[in-house]
Design an enzyme around this catalytic site. Structure first.
Site, PDB file in Angstrom:
ATOM      1  N   TYR A   1       1.462  -1.240  -0.118  1.00  0.00           N
ATOM      2  CA  TYR A   1       0.213  -0.218   0.263  1.00  0.00           C
ATOM      3  C   TYR A   1       0.462   1.792  -0.404  1.00  0.00           C
ATOM      4  CZ  TYR A   1      -4.586   2.684   2.069  1.00  0.00           C
ATOM      5  OH  TYR A   1      -4.760   3.711   1.597  1.00  0.00           O
TER       6      TYR A   1
ATOM      7  N   LYS B   1       1.137   4.233  -3.135  1.00  0.00           N
ATOM      8  CA  LYS B   1       0.515   5.686  -2.542  1.00  0.00           C
ATOM      9  C   LYS B   1       1.104   6.367  -2.223  1.00  0.00           C
ATOM     10  CE  LYS B   1      -4.452   4.911  -1.530  1.00  0.00           C
ATOM     11  NZ  LYS B   1      -4.691   5.228  -2.333  1.00  0.00           N
TER      12      LYS B   1
HETATM   13  N1  CAA Z   1       5.841  -1.309  14.440  1.00  0.00           N
HETATM   14  C1  CAA Z   1       6.813  -1.950  15.006  1.00  0.00           C
HETATM   15  N2  CAA Z   1       6.391  -3.857  15.290  1.00  0.00           N
HETATM   16  C2  CAA Z   1       4.548  -4.289  14.867  1.00  0.00           C
HETATM   17  C3  CAA Z   1       3.534  -3.043  14.624  1.00  0.00           C
HETATM   18  C4  CAA Z   1       4.349  -1.835  14.618  1.00  0.00           C
HETATM   19  N3  CAA Z   1       3.415  -1.250  14.490  1.00  0.00           N
HETATM   20  N4  CAA Z   1       3.114  -4.458  14.415  1.00  0.00           N
HETATM   21  C5  CAA Z   1       3.378  -5.170  14.869  1.00  0.00           C
HETATM   22  N5  CAA Z   1       4.768  -5.437  15.852  1.00  0.00           N
HETATM   23  C6  CAA Z   1       5.374  -6.730  15.588  1.00  0.00           C
HETATM   24  C7  CAA Z   1       5.409  -6.830  16.541  1.00  0.00           C
HETATM   25  O1  CAA Z   1       5.694  -6.805  17.419  1.00  0.00           O
HETATM   26  C8  CAA Z   1       5.922  -8.553  16.624  1.00  0.00           C
HETATM   27  O2  CAA Z   1       6.992  -8.481  16.970  1.00  0.00           O
HETATM   28  P1  CAA Z   1       7.807  -9.925  17.499  1.00  0.00           P
HETATM   29  O3  CAA Z   1       7.435 -11.040  15.546  1.00  0.00           O
HETATM   30  O4  CAA Z   1       8.881  -9.727  17.214  1.00  0.00           O
HETATM   31  O5  CAA Z   1       7.279 -10.628  17.916  1.00  0.00           O
HETATM   32  C9  CAA Z   1       5.448  -8.968  14.334  1.00  0.00           C
HETATM   33  O6  CAA Z   1       5.167  -7.292  14.370  1.00  0.00           O
HETATM   34  C10 CAA Z   1       3.984  -9.293  14.938  1.00  0.00           C
HETATM   35  O7  CAA Z   1       3.791  -9.837  12.742  1.00  0.00           O
HETATM   36  P2  CAA Z   1       3.061  -9.887  12.939  1.00  0.00           P
HETATM   37  O8  CAA Z   1       2.893 -10.569  11.070  1.00  0.00           O
HETATM   38  O9  CAA Z   1       2.472 -11.564  13.258  1.00  0.00           O
HETATM   39  O10 CAA Z   1       1.439  -8.952  13.234  1.00  0.00           O
HETATM   40  P3  CAA Z   1       0.147  -8.982  13.151  1.00  0.00           P
HETATM   41  O11 CAA Z   1      -0.810 -10.490  12.359  1.00  0.00           O
HETATM   42  O12 CAA Z   1      -0.050  -9.385  14.551  1.00  0.00           O
HETATM   43  O13 CAA Z   1      -0.334  -7.563  12.613  1.00  0.00           O
HETATM   44  C11 CAA Z   1      -0.858  -6.565  11.092  1.00  0.00           C
HETATM   45  C12 CAA Z   1       0.441  -7.037  11.577  1.00  0.00           C
HETATM   46  C13 CAA Z   1      -1.965  -6.776  10.417  1.00  0.00           C
HETATM   47  C14 CAA Z   1       0.283  -5.702   9.498  1.00  0.00           C
HETATM   48  C15 CAA Z   1      -1.223  -5.230  12.044  1.00  0.00           C
HETATM   49  O14 CAA Z   1      -0.247  -4.706  12.360  1.00  0.00           O
HETATM   50  C16 CAA Z   1      -2.090  -3.994  11.574  1.00  0.00           C
HETATM   51  O15 CAA Z   1      -2.662  -4.511  11.604  1.00  0.00           O
HETATM   52  N6  CAA Z   1      -1.387  -3.342  11.252  1.00  0.00           N
HETATM   53  C17 CAA Z   1      -1.723  -1.502  10.803  1.00  0.00           C
HETATM   54  C18 CAA Z   1      -1.828  -1.678   9.404  1.00  0.00           C
HETATM   55  C19 CAA Z   1      -2.182  -0.297   9.482  1.00  0.00           C
HETATM   56  O16 CAA Z   1      -2.160   0.153  10.070  1.00  0.00           O
HETATM   57  N7  CAA Z   1      -3.113  -0.472   7.909  1.00  0.00           N
HETATM   58  C20 CAA Z   1      -3.607   1.080   7.692  1.00  0.00           C
HETATM   59  C21 CAA Z   1      -5.466   0.491   7.206  1.00  0.00           C
HETATM   60  S1  CAA Z   1      -6.339   1.237   7.182  1.00  0.00           S
HETATM   61  C22 CAA Z   1      -5.194   2.572   5.886  1.00  0.00           C
HETATM   62  O17 CAA Z   1      -4.827   1.402   4.614  1.00  0.00           O
HETATM   63  C23 CAA Z   1      -6.251   4.062   4.728  1.00  0.00           C
HETATM   64  C24 CAA Z   1      -4.721   5.596   4.999  1.00  0.00           C
HETATM   65  O18 CAA Z   1      -4.260   5.851   3.890  1.00  0.00           O
HETATM   66  C25 CAA Z   1      -4.271   5.592   6.293  1.00  0.00           C
END
Ligand code: CAA
Length: 248
Positions: free
Chosen positions: A155, A159
């Site tokens: 994304y 973008k």
């Molecule tokens: N920063 C740093 N580390 C992060 C993190 C972050 N934001 N989020 C997760 N992690 C880390 C965790 O601490 C974990 O670390 P370890 O492996 O060392 O334990 C690891 O990453 C987890 O990884 P996973 O792949 O298991 O992550 P997950 O499945 O829990 O989630 C995700 C991944 C689905 C991407 C989730 O982080 C998420 O939903 N993030 C938000 C994404 C987002 O903002 N999307 C916007 C959508 S709306 C849009 O896009 C409109 C717009 O223009 C704004």
């Protein structure tokens, strides 16, 4: 604008959260608005609801990821409504996931729907804008194209790419009365943002100095301003609307 000089606006992804607000605002401003859609069932219900609310907005199918599909849509709009004066490249999807787990399909889907679409639609309208000596191309990007976001390599790349496109096209058509701009919304209260897990979303909201999600109407007002002749001197710009989440 008078009736005889009503301009035609095409909003891609017009039936979505941001798209709906843009369509309504531009309609209220006196434009002839047409909305592109992808999902037939959702679009028919949307059109009915819009009509009930007093918005006479026609809907046109295209898969924005497909060049020929966009060409057919724009040809049909030209025949039935007229040539597009204002194009809002708004259609977009997310397929979030950490990059180490991201599939090739999820990479391609986001790049083609969010970035190829900008070429696919703009290419089909630009020459008529040049002939007319007026045009507006407004690309709806994202704060995450500016700053990056965990889980959005696809994304963010798409973008960020949109704004590269904006800068070059703005230069190429500046002397033809056409402006090309990017809007980069932050987190707005749409279904797309509400699909992010609540816990993660709350962490994101905590990073927004204004302490809330943006409203779809707030973005629509900016689109409306860029579409207007008050914005004649703004081109090649990337306008942020993110509650202070990313300042630079
Ligand atoms: N920063 C740093 N580390 C992060 C993190 C972050 N934001 N989020 C997760 N992690 C880390 C965790 O601490 C974990 O670390 P370890 O492996 O060392 O334990 C690891 O990453 C987890 O990884 P996973 O792949 O298991 O992550 P997950 O499945 O829990 O989630 C995700 C991944 C689905 C991407 C989730 O982080 C998420 O939903 N993030 C938000 C994404 C987002 O903002 N999307 C916007 C959508 S709306 C849009 O896009 C409109 C717009 O223009 C704004």
């Amino acid at each position: 604008m008078t009736n005889t000089e009503k301009r035609i606006v095409l909003v891609t992804g017009g039936t979505g959260g941001l798209g709906t607000a843009m369509c309504k605002k531009l309609y209220d401003d006196g434009y002839i608005v047409v909305a592109n859609y992808h999902n037939e069932t959702k679009a028919m219900a949307w059109k009915k609801k819009m009509h009930e609310e007093g918005y006479n907005i026609d809907i046109y199918f295209a898969d924005v990821a497909n060049y020929d599909s966009c060409g057919l849509m724009i040809e049909k709009i030209a025949k039935e409504v007229g040539h597009v004066d204002v194009l809002v490249n708004n259609a977009g999807i997310t397929k979030d996931g950490a990059f180490r787990k991201m599939s090739y399909e999820n990479w391609r889907a986001v790049i083609s729907t969010n970035l190829d679409s900008v070429f696919n639609c703009t290419r089909h309208v630009i020459n008529h804008m040049i002939e007319k000596g007026f045009g507006r191309v407004i690309n709806i990007s994202s704060v995450n194209g500016q700053k990056g976001q965990f889980g959005q390599a696809n994304y963010s790349a798409a973008k960020a790419g949109m704004h590269g496109f904006t800068k070059t096209l703005a230069m190429e058509v500046a002397n033809k009365g056409i402006t090309v701009n990017t809007i980069s919304p932050g987190y707005i209260g749409t279904d797309m943002v509400m699909a992010v897990k609540e816990e993660v979303r709350n962490q994101i909201i905590a990073q927004i100095p204004l302490g809330r999600l943006g409203g779809t109407e707030e973005v629509a007002y900016l689109v409306s301003f860029l579409a207007s002749e008050h914005a004649n001197f703004i081109t090649g710009a990337n306008l942020s609307i993110n509650g202070g989440q990313h300042v630079y």
